[in-house]
Write a protein that holds these residues in place. Structure first.
Motif, PDB file in Angstrom:
ATOM      1  N   HIS A 133      14.295  52.424 -26.102  1.00 37.54           N
ATOM      2  CA  HIS A 133      14.080  52.720 -27.804  1.00 37.54           C
ATOM      3  C   HIS A 133      14.452  54.293 -27.871  1.00 37.54           C
ATOM      4  O   HIS A 133      14.933  55.036 -27.003  1.00 37.54           O
TER       5      HIS A 133
ATOM      6  N   GLU B  18      15.070  59.581 -26.320  1.00 34.14           N
ATOM      7  CA  GLU B  18      13.576  58.331 -26.108  1.00 34.14           C
ATOM      8  C   GLU B  18      13.005  59.106 -27.977  1.00 34.14           C
ATOM      9  O   GLU B  18      13.008  58.917 -28.313  1.00 34.14           O
TER      10      GLU B  18
ATOM     11  N   TRP C   6      10.170  54.444 -34.435  1.00 31.74           N
ATOM     12  CA  TRP C   6      11.374  54.221 -33.541  1.00 31.74           C
ATOM     13  C   TRP C   6      11.287  53.095 -33.295  1.00 31.74           C
ATOM     14  O   TRP C   6      11.502  52.148 -33.800  1.00 31.74           O
TER      15      TRP C   6
ATOM     16  N   TYR D  96      12.753  49.609 -31.869  1.00 32.46           N
ATOM     17  CA  TYR D  96      12.780  49.258 -30.307  1.00 32.46           C
ATOM     18  C   TYR D  96      14.001  47.911 -29.816  1.00 32.46           C
ATOM     19  O   TYR D  96      14.214  46.663 -30.422  1.00 32.46           O
ATOM     20  N   ASN D  97      14.539  48.020 -28.644  1.00 33.06           N
ATOM     21  CA  ASN D  97      15.134  47.275 -27.699  1.00 33.06           C
ATOM     22  C   ASN D  97      14.501  45.990 -27.606  1.00 33.06           C
ATOM     23  O   ASN D  97      13.636  46.043 -26.947  1.00 33.06           O
ATOM     24  N   GLN D  98      14.793  44.875 -28.596  1.00 32.63           N
ATOM     25  CA  GLN D  98      13.892  43.781 -28.056  1.00 32.63           C
ATOM     26  C   GLN D  98      14.585  42.673 -26.719  1.00 32.63           C
ATOM     27  O   GLN D  98      14.329  41.617 -27.112  1.00 32.63           O
TER      28      GLN D  98
ATOM     29  N   SER E 107       5.076  48.647 -28.384  1.00 34.99           N
ATOM     30  CA  SER E 107       6.244  48.847 -29.818  1.00 34.99           C
ATOM     31  C   SER E 107       5.405  47.652 -30.673  1.00 34.99           C
ATOM     32  O   SER E 107       5.939  47.441 -31.972  1.00 34.99           O
TER      33      SER E 107
ATOM     34  N   GLN F 195       3.674  50.179 -36.434  1.00 35.32           N
ATOM     35  CA  GLN F 195       3.209  49.690 -34.494  1.00 35.32           C
ATOM     36  C   GLN F 195       2.203  50.757 -33.936  1.00 35.32           C
ATOM     37  O   GLN F 195       2.282  52.036 -35.185  1.00 35.32           O
TER      38      GLN F 195
ATOM     39  N   ASP G  51       3.224  52.968 -30.858  1.00 37.28           N
ATOM     40  CA  ASP G  51       3.992  53.515 -30.738  1.00 37.28           C
ATOM     41  C   ASP G  51       3.762  54.175 -29.468  1.00 37.28           C
ATOM     42  O   ASP G  51       3.183  55.405 -29.673  1.00 37.28           O
TER      43      ASP G  51
END
Length: 541
Positions: free
Chosen positions: A47, A83, A114, A116-118, A127, A135, A137
């Protein structure tokens, strides 16, 4: 004729015992998910600070997503977006340049959330944004809340071990087991549905109480229905089902990448378990101790009928039951945890088992921390974690019958401690040897865990067995909670955690030598029986 002879006369380890144990063990397989569930539901995805969409033309250009990151987000040493920080102002001058030294540029904490990589997980509690559109978070300054959530769950497990141990000794194994199935089903499902982090923690606590209740009551109900010759295999099947659950969880988490669906899938089967748990049969040993002879006689005849021994079951009378187990219905209700320490024999059993249970789980879960350093995906790590258990428990099954519980428990703990300490002296470049020693140590500890479950159930008498198992589980879970804390000492002295884990295992192995051997011994039903085994001249006060 003793109670073990009664069980043998109605079929020994027959169809009833096999079917009854399978019905009990299937929930044990699924409930083992819950101790490791947060490895997936609380996984932290890659993230970085969120870049508002309306800033695309901040540098008088229509910036791409990659350029926006370069303008707003500083990079770490690995060249990935940091991050928890963003630049205070857009750094347009570094677009499409090779500028690498940006450490002097002013930064600030993330202000717009943030991104986020999913790619690995669609959603985790870190997330969370599925229901609330807000979120949770749990990153950066809030990252400690992830560990808080797991600690709250473990607190529920500790409380449940004591509470349901006492409850099932007082009101029966079957009735309380049914309740724990329903509790895990309802509380776990609510965890998947409710929108806030605080509600998540509350119902994970309640779910943790239920899972520990299922673990301790299932083991006791299995052992109290199995005759002496089948106890080792039955007790170890309990461990095999639990390990299988860990491996199934890896596959389930691989296909369910949304934490709510994974949480729901781990809990909804308990509604089915609650419905069919009405078919379970209450422990005849416990019923006799409580003075419920008619009910005990009916259950024994049911077992005989299922085993195809109906005629032998009809021969059993209430008078025979009175001869087998002394009735202490008033005393059973008045027993407390203090009775686990009040007399010399019980005190030795409780203290030694507390040390064995604590050290076994303390070292076992400490080695589990090392699995994440092997470079595999989280799904493969979980699969390995479950698979490593099987060889250790299989060897344990064989040695417990050949050499006895006491020797198996002591040797497995001492050997694991020596292997852990031996790993300290392995040079850093010899990763294969380090991995081999850690795997062997984990196999030994898996066998030790299986043995102590069997040992605890056989050492404590029927009238306080659930309280004793509750105490054992409480100290075991305390060890698993403290293992990560001690692991942090590696930041001070690198080998210190492993030295502590190894010494704890060796000390526990020595303590196991002071326990009585229970291989080929009848299950004790009263505290007086336990004391007489330690000291035949003992007179109750």
């Amino acid at each position: 004729m003793g109670f073990n002879d009664l069980l043998e006369s109605i079929g020994g380890v027959g169809y009833f015992h096999i079917l009854h144990n399978i019905l009990i063990l299937i929930p044990v397989c699924i409930v083992s998910f819950h101790s490791y569930l947060q490895n997936f539901t609380a996984a932290i995805p890659n993230h970085h600070c969120h870049v508002p969409v309306d800033t695309k033309q901040i540098c008088d250009a229509n910036l791409t997503a990659k350029e926006l990151l370069q303008v707003y987000i500083p990079m770490n040493k690995e060249g990935k977006p940091k991050e928890c920080h963003q630049f205070k102002v857009a750094q347009c001058h570094i677009i499409n340049t090779t500028v690498s030294n940006v450490t002097d540029l002013a930064t600030k904490p993330c202000t717009d959330g943030w991104t986020y990589n999913q790619s690995q997980f669609v959603s985790t509690i870190i997330s969370e944004s599925v229901i609330t559109l807000l979120q949770w978070d749990l990153v950066c300054s809030q990252q400690a809340l992830k560990q808080v959530a797991q600690s709250i769950y473990m607190a529920g497990v500790l409380v449940g071990s004591a509470f349901f141990g006492w409850l099932s000794d007082r009101f029966g194994r079957r009735r309380v087991l049914m309740w724990t199935h329903l509790q895990v089903a309802v509380a776990g499902t609510l965890v998947a549905l409710l929108p806030t982090f605080s509600s998540y923690c509350v119902f994970r606590f309640i779910s943790g109480m239920g899972t520990s209740g299922i673990f301790i009551i299932s083991l006791s109900l299995i052992l109290e229905w199995i005759p002496m010759r089948g106890r080792t295999l039955a007790g170890n099947c309990y461990g095999y089902f639990a390990s299988s659950g860990q491996m199934i969880l890896a596959g389930l988490a691989y296909y369910l990448r949304n934490w709510r669906w994974l949480q729901f899938a781990a809990c909804v089967p308990f509604f089915l378990f609650f419905l069919y748990s009405w078919l379970l049969v209450e422990s005849a040993r416990w019923l006799i101790l409580k003075g419920k002879l008619d009910h005990a006689l009916r259950n024994l005849k049911i077992a005989a009928w299922v085993n195809g021994k109906k005629e032998e079951g009809e021969k059993i009378t209430i008078e025979m039951l009175k001869e087998n187990i002394p009735m202490n219905s008033s005393k059973v209700s008045s027993y407390s945890f203090l009775d686990l320490f009040r007399t010399p024999g019980m005190r030795r059993i409780s203290c030694c088992l507390m040390l064995v249970c604590f050290s076994t789980h303390f070292a076992f879960f400490a080695l589990a921390l090392d699995l994440t350093t092997f470079g595999f995906s989280i799904f493969l790590v979980q699969l390995i974690f479950g698979a490593i258990d099987i060889p250790g428990k299989l060897i344990c099954t064989l040695t417990m019958d050949l050499f006895g519980r006491q020797k198996t428990q002591a040797v497995s703990l001492i050997l694991s401690g020596l292997l852990i300490i031996g790993g300290i002296f392995v040079p850093q470049g010899m990763m294969a040897l380090h991995t081999a020693l850690a795997t062997l140590a984990k196999c030994c500890l898996s066998g030790a865990m299986a043995c102590v479950l069997q040992f605890s159930g056989e050492l404590y008498p029927t009238e306080v067995r659930q309280r004793g198992l509750g105490l054992s589980f409480m100290t075991a879970y305390l060890g698993s909670v403290l293992a990560p804390v001690v692991y942090l000492l590696g930041d001070i002295v690198s080998f210190l955690p492993y030295l502590i884990y190894g010494v704890a295992s060796i000390v526990a192995g020595v303590a196991a030598c002071f326990l009585l051997e229970t291989n080929q011994a009848l299950l004790p039903d009263t505290i007086e029986e336990v004391e007489s085994r330690f000291n035949p001249t003992w007179i109750p006060h």
